[in-house]
Design an enzyme around this catalytic site. Sequence first.
Site, PDB file in Angstrom:
ATOM      1  N   GLU A   1       5.816  -8.274   1.844  1.00  0.00           N
ATOM      2  CA  GLU A   1       6.007  -8.550   0.421  1.00  0.00           C
ATOM      3  C   GLU A   1       5.697 -10.012   0.098  1.00  0.00           C
ATOM      4  OE1 GLU A   1       8.974  -5.958  -2.419  1.00  0.00           O
ATOM      5  OE2 GLU A   1       9.903  -7.263  -0.962  1.00  0.00           O
TER       6      GLU A   1
ATOM      7  N   HIS B   1       4.827   4.824  25.222  1.00  0.00           N
ATOM      8  CA  HIS B   1       4.467   6.247  25.277  1.00  0.00           C
ATOM      9  C   HIS B   1       3.961   6.722  23.923  1.00  0.00           C
ATOM     10  CE1 HIS B   1       6.482   6.664  29.215  1.00  0.00           C
ATOM     11  NE2 HIS B   1       7.174   5.643  28.736  1.00  0.00           N
TER      12      HIS B   1
ATOM     13  N   LYS C   1       7.333   0.103 -10.615  1.00  0.00           N
ATOM     14  CA  LYS C   1       8.663   0.299 -11.199  1.00  0.00           C
ATOM     15  C   LYS C   1       8.549   0.586 -12.691  1.00  0.00           C
ATOM     16  CE  LYS C   1      11.362  -2.785  -8.265  1.00  0.00           C
ATOM     17  NZ  LYS C   1      12.010  -4.088  -8.226  1.00  0.00           N
TER      18      LYS C   1
HETATM   19  O1  PA5 Z   1      12.386  -9.201  -1.700  1.00  0.00           O
HETATM   20  C1  PA5 Z   1      12.604  -8.748  -2.778  1.00  0.00           C
HETATM   21  O2  PA5 Z   1      12.724  -9.468  -3.788  1.00  0.00           O
HETATM   22  C2  PA5 Z   1      12.782  -7.261  -2.990  1.00  0.00           C
HETATM   23  O3  PA5 Z   1      12.491  -6.529  -1.868  1.00  0.00           O
HETATM   24  C3  PA5 Z   1      14.224  -6.978  -3.402  1.00  0.00           C
HETATM   25  O4  PA5 Z   1      15.098  -7.352  -2.373  1.00  0.00           O
HETATM   26  C4  PA5 Z   1      14.419  -5.515  -3.743  1.00  0.00           C
HETATM   27  O5  PA5 Z   1      13.484  -5.098  -4.688  1.00  0.00           O
HETATM   28  C5  PA5 Z   1      15.824  -5.288  -4.307  1.00  0.00           C
HETATM   29  O6  PA5 Z   1      16.026  -6.093  -5.417  1.00  0.00           O
HETATM   30  P1  PA5 Z   1      17.448  -6.393  -5.979  1.00  0.00           P
HETATM   31  O7  PA5 Z   1      18.236  -7.129  -4.948  1.00  0.00           O
HETATM   32  O8  PA5 Z   1      17.222  -7.218  -7.208  1.00  0.00           O
HETATM   33  O9  PA5 Z   1      18.094  -5.082  -6.314  1.00  0.00           O
END
Ligand code: PA5
Length: 465
Positions: free
Chosen positions: A291, A320, A434
């Site tokens: 990410e 394996h 989203k």
């Molecule tokens: O790294 C990130 O920002 C995302 O992976 C968030 O952790 C994830 O989308 C969850 O978001 P939130 O903590 O706002 O619910």
Amino acid sequence: MIRFDYNNFMSEAIGAEHGLAEADLASVEKKADAALERMAREKGAGRLGFLEVPYDETIVRDIRAYKKKLGGRFDTVALIGIGGSCLGPQALKNALSHLYLNELPGAARGDRCKIYYFDNIDPFEIEAARDVLDVTKTLFLVISKSGGTVETNANFAILLDMLKRAVGANYAEHIVAITDPEKGTLRTLATAEGFQTFPVPDNVGGRFSVLSAVGLVMAEFTGIDAAGLLAGARNVVQRYYGRGLRQNAPLLNASFHYLFDTVKGKRINVLMPYTRKLFLFADWYRQLWAESLGKNTDANGAPTVAGLTPVSALGAIDQHSQLQLYLEGPNDKVITFMKLDDFGRDVTIPEFYPDQPEMGYLSNKSLRALNRFEESATELVLAKAARPNCSLVLPTLTAETVGEFIMFLEMQTAYAGYLYNINPYDQPAVEQGKKYAFGLLERPGYDEFRDRFAAGYVKKDAFIL
Ligand code: PA5
């Protein structure tokens, strides 16, 4: 202290075609200097909370005081969160608490809570949880930095309903909200409902948040020393922050990965521990790396392609499974072994059919030695096949060394982002999907996305029965 062994990255070990030489490192030196400057600038501007959380020990005091106040009222924790709000806590629990904590009898579990995670939106999981969760003895940790994550809210809604039905008016005493200190709907709700809260500082991104309350609350409730985690992370910041390329192991490893991608065409980044205790860290790191680095626009707004694709593997199981491909498939991977020097325990294999040579040789051998030999042998055969690999070595498995390991990989990922000249702290593409999902759920304000979905997503008849 954690050790970074990069012998098998170098051309001396794996040959010039796939290995790196001093000259390659020299070629990245200017970018590495720029990365150090950018980190200093962003830290100075107060944007890099992940480097600051290890210094905030008041959070540990507050969590411990809260736990003490509860006085053993709960024997189970249900963690509701997704992505950075779940992967880190899961990895911590596996590494530092009992692997089968939930199945331990009460006396052996002591004051450690059983733990269940609700990250995915999956009717199978919720239904299964209904069969085992005694909500009257459960503390719900609702973790969301933004406070508006659809998966988290859906799971929270279902579990809250279960809780209200079971305990009635006292439900708020079962809920801890871990979220932004000021903003977001979860914060507003927590204030209105009187939930216990712990903050996720505004300048700490989700996937960089495991050393904030996001990981530390769950840590303390499952018997993990949160203060030790922070101490370990501080060691790494103190040792490497601001240091030049040759003295800065996270920056050096980021540079190696950057070079393997841009100079040697290796687009896959494999993380492979040899113990299940560290395996969920491979998943945590996969999110951190993917990410943070998967961006198509650089910091100046120009198009770019960044990021090796992270893959997790577990030794010896993947010997394996994936190893055949790693050895004889495309030479497009950089493999990192996550090693543990001292397991702190061993099991001797008992006398085992001594008359059968194929089995008898195992008699009285150490299981740890077998594990170590397999790990070393895999490293060797990869090097012999000119496959770049390195090792991150934890001397022992303690809260301190795990804290070091987390901070090492967080700094490495941030440096890698700077080398690619991208923003490692946002995730614009994730937001797109989203919005369409919100549109389809008829969330107010997202009609445009529902309409666009209806107009643009027409599947042709390209399928067979
Ligand atoms: O790294 C990130 O920002 C995302 O992976 C968030 O952790 C994830 O989308 C969850 O978001 P939130 O903590 O706002 O619910």
